[in-house]
Design a protein around this motif. Sequence first.
Motif, PDB file in Angstrom:
ATOM      1  N   LYS A  44       0.623  -1.176  -0.052  1.00 34.42           N
ATOM      2  CA  LYS A  44       0.010  -0.004   0.019  1.00 34.42           C
ATOM      3  C   LYS A  44       0.815   1.311   0.083  1.00 34.42           C
ATOM      4  O   LYS A  44       0.473   2.142  -0.860  1.00 34.42           O
ATOM      5  N   GLN A  45       1.829   1.276   0.827  1.00 31.05           N
ATOM      6  CA  GLN A  45       2.748   2.488   0.668  1.00 31.05           C
ATOM      7  C   GLN A  45       3.487   2.785  -0.497  1.00 31.05           C
ATOM      8  O   GLN A  45       3.689   4.017  -0.859  1.00 31.05           O
ATOM      9  N   THR A  46       3.687   1.692  -0.970  1.00 34.87           N
ATOM     10  CA  THR A  46       4.448   1.858  -2.402  1.00 34.87           C
ATOM     11  C   THR A  46       3.444   2.369  -3.412  1.00 34.87           C
ATOM     12  O   THR A  46       4.048   3.212  -4.231  1.00 34.87           O
ATOM     13  N   ASN A  49       1.795   6.196  -1.741  1.00 37.23           N
ATOM     14  CA  ASN A  49       2.560   7.187  -1.174  1.00 37.23           C
ATOM     15  C   ASN A  49       3.008   8.170  -2.419  1.00 37.23           C
ATOM     16  O   ASN A  49       3.726   7.816  -3.196  1.00 37.23           O
TER      17      ASN A  49
END
Length: 133
Positions: A44-46, A49
Amino acid sequence: MKKYPAVDGPPWVGFEPVVRTLSKIAHSYAVAEYGLGTFSPLLKQTILNDKFDFEDKLWSMFIGCEKDIQKYPSLNLHEISIGPVEFQNRFLLLCKVWLFASVPSTPIYEVVVGEHWHNRFTPRKVVIPQLSG
């Protein structure tokens, strides 16, 4: 093309778009095959973000490439597979993405998509055939 003329080939793309693209492909495929909410996503962060921090190398824990494997050109344009892998008493979903599979020099990327509490995921594989004509 005027801004980035090709001198010795196409302009350098960089890692960020490649890492994000592989993350999106693998995550989307996992959701398509197993359903939303069936695993704890690790990318999710990759994906989300907007300030991609290439220096933190967090993405490198989940995205890699198979090395030194014997592979043969495929008749398919792309191939993607996913299945459970046990790692340190955890069950991870490992997605393999082979873009432009008919070219033997292209890498097979390995993407750890998410984690689950058991290994009841059935391995799946999809191929995208080349169009003829």
